[in-house]
Design a protein around this motif. Structure first.
Motif, PDB file in Angstrom:
ATOM      1  N   GLY A  89     -15.801  24.724  -1.681  1.00  0.00           N
ATOM      2  CA  GLY A  89     -14.876  24.283  -2.713  1.00  0.00           C
ATOM      3  C   GLY A  89     -14.459  22.849  -2.450  1.00  0.00           C
ATOM      4  O   GLY A  89     -14.309  22.436  -1.303  1.00  0.00           O
ATOM      5  N   ASN A  90     -14.272  22.091  -3.519  1.00  0.00           N
ATOM      6  CA  ASN A  90     -13.870  20.687  -3.356  1.00  0.00           C
ATOM      7  C   ASN A  90     -12.994  20.266  -4.541  1.00  0.00           C
ATOM      8  O   ASN A  90     -12.602  21.091  -5.371  1.00  0.00           O
ATOM      9  N   ILE A  91     -12.713  18.987  -4.596  1.00  0.00           N
ATOM     10  CA  ILE A  91     -11.857  18.472  -5.662  1.00  0.00           C
ATOM     11  C   ILE A  91     -12.419  18.788  -7.044  1.00  0.00           C
ATOM     12  O   ILE A  91     -11.676  19.123  -7.977  1.00  0.00           O
ATOM     13  N   ASN A  92     -13.724  18.710  -7.194  1.00  0.00           N
ATOM     14  CA  ASN A  92     -14.335  18.970  -8.501  1.00  0.00           C
ATOM     15  C   ASN A  92     -14.175  20.424  -8.922  1.00  0.00           C
ATOM     16  O   ASN A  92     -13.914  20.718 -10.104  1.00  0.00           O
ATOM     17  N   THR A  93     -14.323  21.357  -7.975  1.00  0.00           N
ATOM     18  CA  THR A  93     -14.190  22.774  -8.338  1.00  0.00           C
ATOM     19  C   THR A  93     -12.742  23.132  -8.614  1.00  0.00           C
ATOM     20  O   THR A  93     -12.455  24.021  -9.422  1.00  0.00           O
TER      21      THR A  93
END
Length: 322
Positions: free
Chosen positions: A137-141
């Motif tokens: 998971g990251n900022i985009n997700t």
């Protein structure tokens, strides 16, 4: 500040707390990069009428994910970090226990259980924040969810460089004695708190009595050597100047001895055993070395004291060393 300690499986339901703007990250050091995340969180919270919150983790994820390079010492140990956050006016602090089971969570489960489940209205994170199993998971997700909004903070650069301010770089600079770089990245003077305890009392026999300081927490200490420092007597607020040795005192011990912190205070002759103190590191003077006898040692300490007095000449004792 209300503190919530969360685990996996999570048995704490936070349905009764108010919505918050929440800064998320490990935040060891609370350096200028971390402060930019928290400051933006505070701005958003005030703008939207939300509680101010921080979500952090304990222990450091490397204890689970990278045992060969695990971090068990900290620039700001947890209790120190919590105290600093409370002084910044934070309303809620969510501390998630980072365990093997937590590290294996599906990213969506983490969001549903810990972000949405903690009534977070706006999540503020650094550009490189990741979460969930293998950091998938990251900022985009995070931006895919409708239940909360996300504010991304770009990297904060070191003075005179495009390099990102990071706890890793601060630890490297502490290991190399680059105290000025450390203090610039932190936005304050690096400090360690502890108690004054009985030492070997060898310093007083050579004319340089020292306060032997046992740190209260698992701090990441600067490299072994001699430093210009100030020391605060925490119970009375008095700030004093001195010269500090961090290390094993190789003139008397071998390298197997646990490093100690000893401070010789200028123009000070009170007994302060048992006092709570904070040492602030201002400048690196030299590496620790082994001397050929007491006379050579005394001559060098005299030079170190003179050097420290010069380096600290512009430091005010009437203002906090932060």
């Amino acid at each position: 500040m209300q503190t919530f300690r969360l685990h996996h499986p999570n048995d704490i339901k936070l349905t009764d707390i108010e919505e918050s703007a929440t800064a998320i990250g490990f935040f060891d050091g609370l350096h200028r990069g971390h402060q930019s995340v928290i400051d933006e969180m505070s701005r958003i919270a005030e703008e939207k009428g939300l509680k101010k919150a921080v979500m952090t983790f304990d222990p450091h994820p490397s204890v689970v994910l990278n045992p060969k390079q695990q971090r068990t010492t900290y620039v700001t140990p947890l209790d120190v970090k919590l105290d600093m956050l409370e002084k910044k006016g934070i309303d809620y602090c969510f501390i998630i226990h980072f365990s093997s089971s937590f590290a294996s969570l599906d990213p969506d489960y983490f969001v549903q259980e810990y972000i949405i489940g903690s009534r977070i209205n706006t999540l503020i994170a650094g550009f490189d924040f990741t979460y969930g199993y293998k950091g998938r998971g990251n900022i985009n997700t995070l931006a895919d969810y409708d239940e909360f909004t996300v504010r991304v903070i770009d990297k904060c650069e070191c003075s005179g460089s495009e390099a990102k301010i990071s706890t890793t770089k601060i630890r490297e600079d502490l290991s190399e004695g680059n105290i000025q770089d450390v203090n610039d990245a932190l936005g304050r003077t690096y400090s360690v708190s502890g108690l004054v305890v009985q030492g070997e009392k060898r310093g007083r026999t050579i004319g340089f009595p020292t306060a032997n300081i046992e740190s209260e927490y698992r701090y990441f200490l600067p490299r072994n050597g001699v430093y210009a420092v100030t020391l605060r007597l925490n119970n009375e607020g008095t700030l004093l100047k001195g010269v500090c040795n961090v290390g094993v005192k190789p003139t008397f011990h071998d390298s197997a001895v646990k490093p100690s912190i000893e401070v010789h205070l200028f123009d000070f002759d009170r007994s302060i055993y048992g006092e709570s103190v904070t040492v602030y590191w201002h400048e690196f003077i030299r590496d620790e070395k082994k001397f050929n006898g007491i006379e050579e040692l005394v001559a060098q300490i005299t030079k170190d004291k003179d050097t420290a007095e010069t380096l600290l000449s512009e430091v005010s004792l009437s203002e906090p060393a932060v």
